[in-house]
Design a protein around this motif. Structure first.
Motif, mmCIF file in Angstrom:
data_model
loop_
_atom_site.group_PDB
_atom_site.id
_atom_site.type_symbol
_atom_site.label_atom_id
_atom_site.label_comp_id
_atom_site.label_asym_id
_atom_site.label_seq_id
_atom_site.Cartn_x
_atom_site.Cartn_y
_atom_site.Cartn_z
ATOM 1 N N MET A 1 0.745 -1.133 0.161
ATOM 2 C CA MET A 1 -0.056 0.023 0.068
ATOM 3 C C MET A 1 0.954 1.289 -0.012
ATOM 4 O O MET A 1 2.036 1.105 0.787
ATOM 5 C CB MET A 1 -0.984 0.004 1.113
ATOM 6 C CG MET A 1 -1.803 -1.165 1.340
ATOM 7 S SD MET A 1 -2.880 -1.267 2.875
ATOM 8 C CE MET A 1 -1.389 -1.507 3.851
ATOM 9 N N SER A 2 0.265 2.319 -0.633
ATOM 10 C CA SER A 2 0.923 3.583 -0.525
ATOM 11 C C SER A 2 0.287 4.587 -0.891
ATOM 12 O O SER A 2 -0.854 4.727 -1.172
ATOM 13 C CB SER A 2 2.275 3.496 -1.769
ATOM 14 O OG SER A 2 1.370 3.225 -3.115
ATOM 15 N N GLY A 3 0.754 5.816 -0.587
ATOM 16 C CA GLY A 3 0.036 7.072 -0.589
ATOM 17 C C GLY A 3 -1.043 7.402 0.455
ATOM 18 O O GLY A 3 -0.820 6.834 1.594
ATOM 19 N N GLU A 4 -2.188 7.802 0.210
ATOM 20 C CA GLU A 4 -3.257 8.479 0.908
ATOM 21 C C GLU A 4 -4.137 7.251 1.031
ATOM 22 O O GLU A 4 -4.876 7.023 -0.009
ATOM 23 C CB GLU A 4 -3.838 9.552 0.548
ATOM 24 C CG GLU A 4 -2.691 10.802 0.908
ATOM 25 C CD GLU A 4 -3.379 12.204 0.339
ATOM 26 O OE1 GLU A 4 -4.535 12.078 0.325
ATOM 27 O OE2 GLU A 4 -2.596 13.219 0.710
ATOM 28 N N ASP A 32 2.376 -3.735 6.151
ATOM 29 C CA ASP A 32 3.426 -2.539 5.910
ATOM 30 C C ASP A 32 2.919 -1.276 5.432
ATOM 31 O O ASP A 32 2.352 -1.171 4.312
ATOM 32 C CB ASP A 32 4.585 -3.149 4.983
ATOM 33 C CG ASP A 32 5.730 -2.234 5.002
ATOM 34 O OD1 ASP A 32 5.800 -1.144 5.670
ATOM 35 O OD2 ASP A 32 6.570 -2.418 4.262
ATOM 36 N N LEU A 33 3.005 -0.429 6.193
ATOM 37 C CA LEU A 33 2.476 1.159 5.962
ATOM 38 C C LEU A 33 3.670 2.040 5.553
ATOM 39 O O LEU A 33 3.306 3.263 5.774
ATOM 40 C CB LEU A 33 1.495 1.567 6.993
ATOM 41 C CG LEU A 33 0.543 0.568 7.378
ATOM 42 C CD1 LEU A 33 -0.222 1.304 8.660
ATOM 43 C CD2 LEU A 33 -0.648 0.639 6.324
ATOM 44 N N ILE A 39 -3.854 8.261 6.540
ATOM 45 C CA ILE A 39 -5.124 7.315 6.973
ATOM 46 C C ILE A 39 -6.088 7.996 7.461
ATOM 47 O O ILE A 39 -5.889 8.931 8.381
ATOM 48 C CB ILE A 39 -4.604 6.026 7.676
ATOM 49 C CG1 ILE A 39 -4.036 6.339 8.957
ATOM 50 C CG2 ILE A 39 -3.769 5.220 6.896
ATOM 51 C CD1 ILE A 39 -4.001 5.386 10.078
ATOM 52 N N ASP A 40 -7.383 7.543 7.441
ATOM 53 C CA ASP A 40 -8.486 8.297 8.242
ATOM 54 C C ASP A 40 -8.896 7.184 9.150
ATOM 55 O O ASP A 40 -8.552 5.955 9.134
ATOM 56 C CB ASP A 40 -9.439 8.804 7.305
ATOM 57 C CG ASP A 40 -10.204 8.015 6.483
ATOM 58 O OD1 ASP A 40 -10.034 6.698 6.542
ATOM 59 O OD2 ASP A 40 -10.983 8.286 5.397
ATOM 60 N N GLY A 68 5.382 9.264 10.694
ATOM 61 C CA GLY A 68 4.820 10.678 10.483
ATOM 62 C C GLY A 68 3.294 10.681 11.005
ATOM 63 O O GLY A 68 2.937 9.962 12.256
ATOM 64 N N GLN A 69 2.462 11.138 9.987
ATOM 65 C CA GLN A 69 1.231 11.500 10.395
ATOM 66 C C GLN A 69 0.394 10.071 10.649
ATOM 67 O O GLN A 69 -0.501 10.048 11.428
ATOM 68 C CB GLN A 69 0.556 11.959 9.288
ATOM 69 C CG GLN A 69 -0.965 12.569 9.552
ATOM 70 C CD GLN A 69 -1.878 11.295 9.266
ATOM 71 O OE1 GLN A 69 -1.878 10.493 8.332
ATOM 72 N NE2 GLN A 69 -3.212 11.559 9.239
ATOM 73 N N VAL A 70 0.734 9.053 10.044
ATOM 74 C CA VAL A 70 0.127 7.659 10.031
ATOM 75 C C VAL A 70 0.351 7.180 11.386
ATOM 76 O O VAL A 70 -0.529 6.864 12.197
ATOM 77 C CB VAL A 70 0.560 6.805 9.216
ATOM 78 C CG1 VAL A 70 -0.060 5.284 9.544
ATOM 79 C CG2 VAL A 70 0.322 7.182 7.612
ATOM 80 N N GLN A 71 1.621 7.245 12.080
ATOM 81 C CA GLN A 71 1.862 6.809 13.519
ATOM 82 C C GLN A 71 1.145 7.767 14.422
ATOM 83 O O GLN A 71 0.697 7.058 15.342
ATOM 84 C CB GLN A 71 3.486 6.942 13.573
ATOM 85 C CG GLN A 71 3.836 6.413 15.024
ATOM 86 C CD GLN A 71 5.348 6.233 15.225
ATOM 87 O OE1 GLN A 71 6.019 6.328 14.359
ATOM 88 N NE2 GLN A 71 5.728 5.723 16.472
#
Length: 90
Positions: A1-4, A32-33, A39-40, A68-71
């Motif tokens: 997976m990648s991106g938004e 694996d992110l 992510i929302d 980053g934002q995901v974590q």
């Protein structure tokens, strides 16, 4: 997976994870992110559904590569440790 990843991908992610957990030869699932930048809440729900499907099937499940934002989103939501395969804190 990648991106938004958001509502548009959450359904497919849920289906993929629950299907993988249902295979007789699956013993471990790792999501694996590392290449995911956003992510929302619907994606958090999909990741948790994958966790529950794996738990029900008695197989390992971890989510890796968060940054980053995901974590931060997973941490604020209170699910980071669970998705990393750590026991919940008291």
């Amino acid at each position: 997976m990648s991106g938004e990843l958001d509502l548009l991908q959450a359904g497919d992610l849920t289906a993929t994870l629950t299907e993988a957990a249902g295979h007789d030869d699956t013993t471990q699932m790792c999501v694996d992110l590392a290449a995911v930048t956003f992510i929302d809440s619907t994606v958090i729900g999909a990741l948790l559904q994958g966790y529950h499907a794996a738990h029900t099937a008695a197989i390992g499940y971890t989510v890796t590569g968060m940054n980053g934002q995901v974590q931060k989103v997973l941490q604020v939501a209170g699910v980071l440790a669970t998705l990393q395969g750590q026991p919940p804190s008291p």
